[in-house]
Design a protein around this motif. Structure first.
Motif, mmCIF file in Angstrom:
data_model
loop_
_atom_site.group_PDB
_atom_site.id
_atom_site.type_symbol
_atom_site.label_atom_id
_atom_site.label_comp_id
_atom_site.label_asym_id
_atom_site.label_seq_id
_atom_site.Cartn_x
_atom_site.Cartn_y
_atom_site.Cartn_z
ATOM 1 N N PRO A 11 0.822 -1.223 0.000
ATOM 2 C CA PRO A 11 0.000 0.000 0.000
ATOM 3 C C PRO A 11 0.849 1.265 0.000
ATOM 4 O O PRO A 11 0.485 2.260 -0.637
ATOM 5 N N LEU A 12 2.005 1.227 0.700
ATOM 6 C CA LEU A 12 2.862 2.409 0.752
ATOM 7 C C LEU A 12 3.478 2.699 -0.606
ATOM 8 O O LEU A 12 3.415 3.839 -1.101
ATOM 9 N N THR A 13 4.077 1.695 -1.246
ATOM 10 C CA THR A 13 4.713 1.952 -2.540
ATOM 11 C C THR A 13 3.677 2.281 -3.610
ATOM 12 O O THR A 13 3.941 3.095 -4.509
ATOM 13 N N ASP A 14 2.504 1.662 -3.531
ATOM 14 C CA ASP A 14 1.444 2.004 -4.490
ATOM 15 C C ASP A 14 1.015 3.462 -4.335
ATOM 16 O O ASP A 14 0.780 4.165 -5.325
ATOM 17 N N GLY B 114 3.630 10.091 -7.493
ATOM 18 C CA GLY B 114 4.552 10.394 -8.575
ATOM 19 C C GLY B 114 3.846 10.572 -9.902
ATOM 20 O O GLY B 114 4.192 11.451 -10.692
ATOM 21 N N ARG B 115 2.832 9.732 -10.157
ATOM 22 C CA ARG B 115 2.110 9.859 -11.428
ATOM 23 C C ARG B 115 1.309 11.154 -11.494
ATOM 24 O O ARG B 115 0.987 11.628 -12.580
ATOM 25 N N GLY B 116 1.007 11.735 -10.343
ATOM 26 C CA GLY B 116 0.342 13.025 -10.361
ATOM 27 C C GLY B 116 1.204 14.104 -10.986
ATOM 28 O O GLY B 116 0.691 15.074 -11.553
ATOM 29 N N ALA B 117 2.525 13.933 -10.891
ATOM 30 C CA ALA B 117 3.454 14.896 -11.496
ATOM 31 C C ALA B 117 4.034 14.380 -12.808
ATOM 32 O O ALA B 117 4.510 15.165 -13.625
ATOM 33 N N SER B 118 3.993 13.059 -13.011
ATOM 34 C CA SER B 118 4.546 12.455 -14.224
ATOM 35 C C SER B 118 3.610 11.326 -14.659
ATOM 36 O O SER B 118 3.863 10.148 -14.360
ATOM 37 N N VAL C 22 11.342 5.026 -1.189
ATOM 38 C CA VAL C 22 11.490 5.930 -2.323
ATOM 39 C C VAL C 22 11.041 5.215 -3.590
ATOM 40 O O VAL C 22 11.472 4.086 -3.869
ATOM 41 N N VAL C 23 10.172 5.873 -4.366
ATOM 42 C CA VAL C 23 9.659 5.319 -5.615
ATOM 43 C C VAL C 23 9.887 6.346 -6.717
ATOM 44 O O VAL C 23 9.564 7.530 -6.554
ATOM 45 N N ASP D 71 0.670 12.910 1.986
ATOM 46 C CA ASP D 71 0.412 11.751 2.830
ATOM 47 C C ASP D 71 0.547 10.485 1.995
ATOM 48 O O ASP D 71 0.003 10.395 0.890
ATOM 49 N N ALA D 72 1.294 9.516 2.523
ATOM 50 C CA ALA D 72 1.466 8.229 1.854
ATOM 51 C C ALA D 72 1.212 7.126 2.873
ATOM 52 O O ALA D 72 2.082 6.822 3.692
ATOM 53 N N ASP D 73 0.015 6.575 2.861
ATOM 54 C CA ASP D 73 -0.361 5.496 3.767
ATOM 55 C C ASP D 73 -0.089 5.881 5.222
ATOM 56 O O ASP D 73 0.432 5.093 6.012
#
Length: 362
Positions: A4-7, A13-17, A33-34, A80-82
């Motif tokens: 859940p954290l890496t997802d 990240g996809r929000g910016a790329s 870090v992803v 926020d990430a998980d």
């Protein structure tokens, strides 16, 4: 499928790329870090103080840090990430692990000199303390809890007992920073390296000459850091540098998790400790030190023996590295390897130095 954290980091990240492929670069308890295309999303440690972390990121965004620290993407607000604080950064090219001769030691030193010279009064604040000493304390707690081999662990803990409280995370009364040393100030006299295996047998420390803040009679009381108030990275090693833009841009410092006010000698202490333990070649150490001095860095005197300023931080980083090495070996149910044993041996040499261990007699 990721966690859940890496997802969640991939989604940030996809929000910016939007078109990038997600790749997990690191997944540790203190930081995950992803990468998504040219964007890096980072989940900071779960126990991070969000106010301090936000202040550190604000410093990284300040124009005074341009060309020194990699700046975050966007407005710098924590995400926020998980349930963990997260932030977005541009992708940089790291130091090549398979080409040690190309390691940017001089560039790292020059960046530190610039970082330590930033006028902190002009930065957004309040700026929290640099977290390096707190990480020493955490490493010692982990060592005590790990059940590491008795003799080696006892050596490391005894070496830690000789550190002043400020060097392993205990609070000390704040002291104003000393002014950077004048270029014409008298240097310290030559002195054998205190930790290296080939160093001379312990003897009384010779009298020191030089600017008043560094003379024995002007030394701060035991337990107080000699200098605070300089902007410090807090966790300097070669993994904390990237080229940006990637592949051919200038080198920049990354990772603000430990950034804050403190003694600038701390940022030189890890390479100094590696040199002291024989893990860093003397010529590489001299290149690093020369580049730092050429940049006007205030952590050490401009010429002569730098060890009066570096001794306590280098001992602290040696203790921290040895403690974590034993924790790692204990977790893998094996004896310390050659490098890990070298760190323990350095702690044993620390014990042979004046002040290497606290006198606990009544």
């Amino acid at each position: 499928m990721g966690t859940p954290l890496t997802d969640r980091l991939a989604a940030l990240g996809r929000g910016a790329s939007p078109d990038g492929r997600a790749v997990v670069l690191a997944d540790r308890p203190d930081g995950t870090v992803v990468r998504v295309g040219p964007v890096v999303s980072k989940a900071h440690a779960p126990d991070s103080d969000r106010g301090d972390l936000a202040a550190r990121i604000a410093v990284a965004r300040d124009p005074l840090l341009a060309g020194i620290l990699l700046a975050p993407l966007g407005d710098g607000r924590l995400l926020d990430a998980d349930g963990r604080p997260a932030s977005l950064w541009p992708l940089g090219a790291p130091v090549a692990p398979d080409d040690p001769d190309a390691a940017p030691w001089e560039e790292a030193a020059a960046l530190l000199a610039r970082l330590h010279s930033v006028p902190v009064a002009e930065l957004p604040g309040p700026i929290p303390p640099m977290r390096g000493p707190a990480k020493v304390a955490r490493a010692l707690r982990r060592l005590r809890a790990a059940g590491a081999p008795g003799t080696a662990a006892a050596t490391v803990l005894r070496a830690a007992s000789g550190l002043p409280p400020w060097a392993h995370g205990e609070a000390a009364p704040p002291r104003p920073p000393t002014a950077p040393l004048r270029a014409g100030a008298a240097p310290h006299p030559p002195q054998e390296h205190p930790i290296r295996a080939e160093a001379a047998p312990p003897r009384a420390t010779p009298p020191r000459t030089g600017p008043a803040p560094l003379r024995a009679e002007a030394a701060p009381p035991r337990g107080a850091s000699p200098r605070t108030g300089f902007l410090c990275h807090g966790d300097l090693h070669l993994g904390q540098l990237v080229r940006h833009p990637a592949t051919d841009g200038p080198w920049l410092l990354i990772d603000v998790d430990d950034l804050g006010l403190g003694d600038p000698a701390w940022d030189l202490a890890r390479p100094a400790a590696w040199y002291a333990t024989g893990l860093l070649a003397p010529d590489v150490w001299q290149r690093f030190l020369t580049a730092y001095r050429a940049g006007g860095g205030p952590a050490v005197c401009p010429e002569g023996d730098p060890w009066p300023e570096l001794d306590v931080p280098a001992r602290a980083l040696t203790v921290q590295s040895a403690a974590l090495a034993l924790v790692r070996a204990a977790g893998e149910r094996r004896a310390p390897d050659e490098v890990e044993q070298a760190l323990v041996d350095a702690c044993a040499r620390i014990l042979a130095l004046p002040g290497g261990e606290c006198d606990r007699t009544p």
